[in-house]
Design a protein around this motif. Sequence first.
Motif, PDB file in Angstrom:
ATOM      1  N   SER A 201       0.824  -1.201   0.000  1.00 38.27           N
ATOM      2  CA  SER A 201       0.000   0.000   0.000  1.00 38.27           C
ATOM      3  C   SER A 201       0.865   1.260   0.000  1.00 38.27           C
ATOM      4  O   SER A 201       1.791   1.379   0.802  1.00 38.27           O
ATOM      5  CB  SER A 201      -0.905   0.034   1.230  1.00 38.27           C
ATOM      6  OG  SER A 201      -1.582   1.288   1.281  1.00 38.27           O
ATOM      7  N   PRO A 202       0.556   2.205  -0.881  1.00 39.23           N
ATOM      8  CA  PRO A 202       1.308   3.463  -0.886  1.00 39.23           C
ATOM      9  C   PRO A 202       1.020   4.313   0.360  1.00 39.23           C
ATOM     10  O   PRO A 202       1.716   5.295   0.608  1.00 39.23           O
ATOM     11  CB  PRO A 202       0.834   4.155  -2.163  1.00 39.23           C
ATOM     12  CG  PRO A 202      -0.534   3.614  -2.395  1.00 39.23           C
ATOM     13  CD  PRO A 202      -0.487   2.192  -1.903  1.00 39.23           C
ATOM     14  N   LEU A 203       0.022   3.927   1.133  1.00 37.79           N
ATOM     15  CA  LEU A 203      -0.286   4.651   2.369  1.00 37.79           C
ATOM     16  C   LEU A 203       0.552   4.184   3.553  1.00 37.79           C
ATOM     17  O   LEU A 203       0.614   4.878   4.566  1.00 37.79           O
ATOM     18  CB  LEU A 203      -1.775   4.510   2.712  1.00 37.79           C
ATOM     19  CG  LEU A 203      -2.715   5.366   1.882  1.00 37.79           C
ATOM     20  CD1 LEU A 203      -4.164   4.937   2.093  1.00 37.79           C
ATOM     21  CD2 LEU A 203      -2.534   6.830   2.205  1.00 37.79           C
ATOM     22  N   ARG A 204       1.205   3.041   3.442  1.00 39.81           N
ATOM     23  CA  ARG A 204       1.998   2.519   4.562  1.00 39.81           C
ATOM     24  C   ARG A 204       3.085   3.515   4.928  1.00 39.81           C
ATOM     25  O   ARG A 204       3.861   3.941   4.090  1.00 39.81           O
ATOM     26  CB  ARG A 204       2.603   1.164   4.236  1.00 39.81           C
ATOM     27  CG  ARG A 204       1.526   0.076   4.168  1.00 39.81           C
ATOM     28  CD  ARG A 204       2.057  -1.323   4.096  1.00 39.81           C
ATOM     29  NE  ARG A 204       2.882  -1.724   5.205  1.00 39.81           N
ATOM     30  CZ  ARG A 204       2.422  -2.119   6.407  1.00 39.81           C
ATOM     31  NH1 ARG A 204       1.128  -2.123   6.620  1.00 39.81           N
ATOM     32  NH2 ARG A 204       3.238  -2.498   7.339  1.00 39.81           N
ATOM     33  N   ASN A 205       3.066   3.912   6.181  1.00 38.83           N
ATOM     34  CA  ASN A 205       4.026   4.846   6.759  1.00 38.83           C
ATOM     35  C   ASN A 205       3.959   6.244   6.147  1.00 38.83           C
ATOM     36  O   ASN A 205       4.871   7.046   6.319  1.00 38.83           O
ATOM     37  CB  ASN A 205       5.449   4.285   6.677  1.00 38.83           C
ATOM     38  CG  ASN A 205       6.311   4.833   7.796  1.00 38.83           C
ATOM     39  OD1 ASN A 205       5.825   5.137   8.882  1.00 38.83           O
ATOM     40  ND2 ASN A 205       7.584   4.985   7.524  1.00 38.83           N
ATOM     41  N   LYS A 206       2.891   6.547   5.425  1.00 42.09           N
ATOM     42  CA  LYS A 206       2.713   7.866   4.814  1.00 42.09           C
ATOM     43  C   LYS A 206       1.992   8.771   5.815  1.00 42.09           C
ATOM     44  O   LYS A 206       0.957   8.401   6.353  1.00 42.09           O
ATOM     45  CB  LYS A 206       1.879   7.728   3.538  1.00 42.09           C
ATOM     46  CG  LYS A 206       1.620   8.992   2.767  1.00 42.09           C
ATOM     47  CD  LYS A 206       2.687   9.349   1.789  1.00 42.09           C
ATOM     48  CE  LYS A 206       2.949   8.276   0.771  1.00 42.09           C
ATOM     49  NZ  LYS A 206       3.945   8.626  -0.230  1.00 42.09           N
ATOM     50  N   PRO A 207       2.506   9.958   6.078  1.00 45.88           N
ATOM     51  CA  PRO A 207       1.791  10.886   6.954  1.00 45.88           C
ATOM     52  C   PRO A 207       0.441  11.262   6.328  1.00 45.88           C
ATOM     53  O   PRO A 207       0.354  11.504   5.125  1.00 45.88           O
ATOM     54  CB  PRO A 207       2.704  12.106   7.032  1.00 45.88           C
ATOM     55  CG  PRO A 207       4.044  11.623   6.599  1.00 45.88           C
ATOM     56  CD  PRO A 207       3.789  10.495   5.642  1.00 45.88           C
ATOM     57  N   ALA A 208      -0.590  11.302   7.160  1.00 44.70           N
ATOM     58  CA  ALA A 208      -1.928  11.635   6.677  1.00 44.70           C
ATOM     59  C   ALA A 208      -2.683  12.421   7.742  1.00 44.70           C
ATOM     60  O   ALA A 208      -2.448  12.254   8.940  1.00 44.70           O
ATOM     61  CB  ALA A 208      -2.699  10.363   6.323  1.00 44.70           C
ATOM     62  N   ALA A 209      -3.587  13.262   7.279  1.00 47.18           N
ATOM     63  CA  ALA A 209      -4.470  14.001   8.177  1.00 47.18           C
ATOM     64  C   ALA A 209      -5.872  13.956   7.580  1.00 47.18           C
ATOM     65  O   ALA A 209      -6.044  13.816   6.365  1.00 47.18           O
ATOM     66  CB  ALA A 209      -4.004  15.446   8.341  1.00 47.18           C
TER      67      ALA A 209
END
Length: 186
Positions: free
Chosen positions: A99-107
């Motif tokens: 997943s490109p969201l793994r460990n990606k900062p998000a709000a």
Amino acid sequence: MKVLGLSGSLRAGSHNAKLLRAAGDLLPPEADLTIFDGLKAIPPFDEDDEHTRPDAVQALFDAIAESDAVLVATPEYNHSIPGQLKNALDWLSRPLAESPLRNKPAAVVGTSTGLFGAVWAQAEARKVLTAIGARVLDRELPIGFADDAFHEGGLADPDQALALAGILAELAGEAKPAARPALAAS
């Protein structure tokens, strides 16, 4: 720094798209916001298709992979996140290790025409993003009465604009690469 904005609303006059545009104006100077506009084209998640992603899904994967952080703006539908946003997040979770969201900062932020400003939807979106492996800020920005919350320059309430700027500064701080020690001169 690249921040990808993802609106959970599909409609052309979306208040959450307005919220993302307001966020773009409040980002720190080193950051740029790109709003992903292909959510409507993402087909329903089907495990049979997860290894040959449809083009619209691949476009979202690529957009997130190329970003340094993700900002989700969501309305609230029936006390939760809209189905199309949840569907897109389901696609992004498969396979989980890629997943490109793994460990990606998000709000996550949100606005709705009701009093509570999508509070429950924001909590649900943070929960799903966390399950996928994103590093989600434990912040929310409920903006109620969305029909009156915006003016041409962004958010009408300066306190809400200040709160959004604070969330964005924290997100940008999370997205900065770790400082590398300077190499010793030889």
